[in-house]
Design a protein around this motif. Structure first.
Motif, PDB file in Angstrom:
ATOM      1  N   TYR A 105     -14.165  -6.248 -10.125  1.00 20.10           N
ATOM      2  CA  TYR A 105     -13.957  -6.331 -11.563  1.00 20.10           C
ATOM      3  C   TYR A 105     -12.668  -7.080 -11.878  1.00 20.10           C
ATOM      4  O   TYR A 105     -11.766  -7.181 -11.038  1.00 20.10           O
ATOM      5  N   VAL A 106     -12.593  -7.567 -13.113  1.00 23.43           N
ATOM      6  CA  VAL A 106     -11.326  -8.036 -13.671  1.00 23.43           C
ATOM      7  C   VAL A 106     -10.846  -6.925 -14.599  1.00 23.43           C
ATOM      8  O   VAL A 106     -11.532  -6.587 -15.566  1.00 23.43           O
ATOM      9  N   LEU A 107      -9.700  -6.361 -14.288  1.00 25.99           N
ATOM     10  CA  LEU A 107      -9.170  -5.233 -15.048  1.00 25.99           C
ATOM     11  C   LEU A 107      -7.943  -5.678 -15.831  1.00 25.99           C
ATOM     12  O   LEU A 107      -7.001  -6.232 -15.265  1.00 25.99           O
ATOM     13  N   ASP A 108      -7.957  -5.439 -17.121  1.00 25.17           N
ATOM     14  CA  ASP A 108      -6.808  -5.746 -17.971  1.00 25.17           C
ATOM     15  C   ASP A 108      -5.928  -4.511 -18.024  1.00 25.17           C
ATOM     16  O   ASP A 108      -6.340  -3.462 -18.513  1.00 25.17           O
ATOM     17  N   THR A 109      -4.707  -4.612 -17.487  1.00 24.10           N
ATOM     18  CA  THR A 109      -3.812  -3.462 -17.387  1.00 24.10           C
ATOM     19  C   THR A 109      -2.442  -3.810 -17.959  1.00 24.10           C
ATOM     20  O   THR A 109      -2.177  -4.951 -18.337  1.00 24.10           O
ATOM     21  N   SER A 110      -1.572  -2.824 -17.983  1.00 19.70           N
ATOM     22  CA  SER A 110      -0.214  -3.058 -18.478  1.00 19.70           C
ATOM     23  C   SER A 110       0.562  -4.000 -17.565  1.00 19.70           C
ATOM     24  O   SER A 110       1.562  -4.580 -17.970  1.00 19.70           O
ATOM     25  N   GLN A 111       0.091  -4.162 -16.337  1.00 16.03           N
ATOM     26  CA  GLN A 111       0.733  -5.058 -15.386  1.00 16.03           C
ATOM     27  C   GLN A 111       0.104  -6.452 -15.395  1.00 16.03           C
ATOM     28  O   GLN A 111       0.478  -7.312 -14.603  1.00 16.03           O
ATOM     29  N   GLY A 112      -0.855  -6.673 -16.288  1.00 19.42           N
ATOM     30  CA  GLY A 112      -1.556  -7.950 -16.339  1.00 19.42           C
ATOM     31  C   GLY A 112      -2.982  -7.804 -15.856  1.00 19.42           C
ATOM     32  O   GLY A 112      -3.490  -6.686 -15.662  1.00 19.42           O
ATOM     33  N   ALA A 113      -3.648  -8.934 -15.655  1.00 21.34           N
ATOM     34  CA  ALA A 113      -5.042  -8.927 -15.217  1.00 21.34           C
ATOM     35  C   ALA A 113      -5.110  -8.800 -13.702  1.00 21.34           C
ATOM     36  O   ALA A 113      -4.407  -9.486 -12.964  1.00 21.34           O
ATOM     37  N   LEU A 114      -5.968  -7.895 -13.232  1.00 18.45           N
ATOM     38  CA  LEU A 114      -6.146  -7.679 -11.806  1.00 18.45           C
ATOM     39  C   LEU A 114      -7.586  -7.988 -11.430  1.00 18.45           C
ATOM     40  O   LEU A 114      -8.517  -7.579 -12.127  1.00 18.45           O
ATOM     41  N   VAL A 115      -7.776  -8.703 -10.338  1.00 19.03           N
ATOM     42  CA  VAL A 115      -9.105  -8.935  -9.783  1.00 19.03           C
ATOM     43  C   VAL A 115      -9.175  -8.111  -8.507  1.00 19.03           C
ATOM     44  O   VAL A 115      -8.520  -8.436  -7.510  1.00 19.03           O
ATOM     45  N   LYS A 116      -9.947  -7.024  -8.543  1.00 19.88           N
ATOM     46  CA  LYS A 116      -9.962  -6.100  -7.411  1.00 19.88           C
ATOM     47  C   LYS A 116     -11.348  -5.512  -7.196  1.00 19.88           C
ATOM     48  O   LYS A 116     -12.152  -5.389  -8.127  1.00 19.88           O
ATOM     49  N   ARG A 117     -11.578  -5.127  -5.936  1.00 22.32           N
ATOM     50  CA  ARG A 117     -12.757  -4.306  -5.643  1.00 22.32           C
ATOM     51  C   ARG A 117     -12.401  -2.865  -5.993  1.00 22.32           C
ATOM     52  O   ARG A 117     -11.294  -2.404  -5.680  1.00 22.32           O
ATOM     53  N   VAL A 118     -13.312  -2.156  -6.623  1.00 18.30           N
ATOM     54  CA  VAL A 118     -13.016  -0.819  -7.137  1.00 18.30           C
ATOM     55  C   VAL A 118     -13.802   0.240  -6.355  1.00 18.30           C
ATOM     56  O   VAL A 118     -15.011   0.110  -6.161  1.00 18.30           O
ATOM     57  N   GLU A 119     -13.093   1.243  -5.912  1.00 18.93           N
ATOM     58  CA  GLU A 119     -13.709   2.384  -5.233  1.00 18.93           C
ATOM     59  C   GLU A 119     -13.246   3.675  -5.891  1.00 18.93           C
ATOM     60  O   GLU A 119     -12.252   3.689  -6.623  1.00 18.93           O
ATOM     61  N   GLU A 120     -13.946   4.747  -5.619  1.00 25.72           N
ATOM     62  CA  GLU A 120     -13.585   6.050  -6.176  1.00 25.72           C
ATOM     63  C   GLU A 120     -12.334   6.584  -5.483  1.00 25.72           C
ATOM     64  O   GLU A 120     -12.214   6.522  -4.259  1.00 25.72           O
ATOM     65  N   ALA A 121     -11.403   7.085  -6.288  1.00 24.40           N
ATOM     66  CA  ALA A 121     -10.217   7.745  -5.738  1.00 24.40           C
ATOM     67  C   ALA A 121     -10.561   9.225  -5.603  1.00 24.40           C
ATOM     68  O   ALA A 121     -10.415  10.011  -6.549  1.00 24.40           O
ATOM     69  N   GLU A 122     -11.026   9.606  -4.443  1.00 24.86           N
ATOM     70  CA  GLU A 122     -11.568  10.949  -4.253  1.00 24.86           C
ATOM     71  C   GLU A 122     -10.535  12.041  -4.474  1.00 24.86           C
ATOM     72  O   GLU A 122     -10.868  13.164  -4.822  1.00 24.86           O
ATOM     73  N   ASP A 123      -9.264  11.715  -4.259  1.00 22.34           N
ATOM     74  CA  ASP A 123      -8.211  12.719  -4.401  1.00 22.34           C
ATOM     75  C   ASP A 123      -7.594  12.729  -5.788  1.00 22.34           C
ATOM     76  O   ASP A 123      -6.679  13.498  -6.063  1.00 22.34           O
ATOM     77  N   ASP A 124      -8.106  11.854  -6.682  1.00 19.29           N
ATOM     78  CA  ASP A 124      -7.522  11.762  -8.025  1.00 19.29           C
ATOM     79  C   ASP A 124      -8.598  11.279  -8.997  1.00 19.29           C
ATOM     80  O   ASP A 124      -8.884  10.082  -9.076  1.00 19.29           O
ATOM     81  N   GLN A 125      -9.176  12.192  -9.738  1.00 16.60           N
ATOM     82  CA  GLN A 125     -10.263  11.851 -10.648  1.00 16.60           C
ATOM     83  C   GLN A 125      -9.793  11.066 -11.865  1.00 16.60           C
ATOM     84  O   GLN A 125     -10.606  10.503 -12.597  1.00 16.60           O
TER      85      GLN A 125
END
Length: 226
Positions: free
Chosen positions: A171-191
């Motif tokens: 995905y391309v994620l728009d965040t406070s740090q700018g745009a990120l292009v990353k593969r996204v996985e579930e953070a099992e230890d942090d919902q």
């Protein structure tokens, strides 16, 4: 043969077999070996391919009939209705806007203080327009090497409502740090967070709070200068 059609799609996308294998959870070189030996591919891997590469036609992949890539006919009816609406302004520029790298963090629109879409350079790419691309963005850095290289231009389609994530998707994620292009996985230890993963092993995965995701877009095309 399904494997040969997958190879044809990989060549069309301009990605390496190694990057493709990682994107769908196959072990290194396993696809190449299966292709060489004219073997088979499991249904779970086919499901992964279709979930990660959403522009790929399942009918073409499984039967060889129809077109490789999905067309306008595959889009929701609502999208056709929106495209049929007359433009609100006669001065609206045609084509897909290329968002400058220093203006990425706001995904320019008419209701923010950033750069307006109309002020960006626009490019007419019929294949991307047919897939509903909303904007183009230039990749910066090598964190997604070899899937996306520094300087690549990717075509993105914005997701209106973030209802869920397709784990393993890019995905391309728009965040406070700018745009990120990353593969996204579930953070099992942090919902309350997601796990952002780079293709380049030099970059370590990191948690991103869901509350910091301003908008989310899928990648539907790539332009690479060689």
């Amino acid at each position: 043969m399904i494997l040969e059609r997958i190879k044809e799609y990989i060549d069309c996308k301009g990605i390496t077999i190694a990057a493709f294998e990682r994107s769908i959870g196959m072990s290194n070189a396993s696809f190449g070996k299966s292709l060489k030996n004219r073997g088979a591919i499991g249904s779970d891997k086919i499901e992964n391919i279709l979930s990660v590469y959403t522009d790929l036609s399942s009918e073409w992949l499984l039967t060889g009939t129809g077109n490789m890539l999905k067309s306008d006919l595959d889009k929701p009816i609502e999208a056709h209705k929106r495209s049929a609406e007359p433009p609100k302004s006669s001065n609206k520029r045609r084509g897909i806007p290329l968002i400058p790298i220093d203006a990425v963090a706001g995904f320019p629109s008419a209701d923010n203080d950033g750069v307006y879409m109309e002020d960006c350079e626009h490019y007419s790419i019929p294949e991307f327009e047919a897939k509903g691309a909303n904007f183009l963005i230039r990749v910066s850095g090598d964190s997604m090497h070899p899937l996306y290289e520094n300087g690549d231009i990717i075509a993105c389609r914005k997701i209106s409502d973030i209802l869920f994530f397709q784990w393993g998707g890019i995905y391309v994620l728009d965040t406070s740090q700018g745009a990120l292009v990353k593969r996204v996985e579930e953070a099992e230890d942090d919902q309350e967070s997601i796990l952002c993963i780079s293709e380049n092993p030099r970059f370590k995965p990191f948690h991103l709070p869901k509350s910091d995701i301003r908008s989310l877009s899928t990648i539907i095309g790539l332009v690479r200068l060689v």
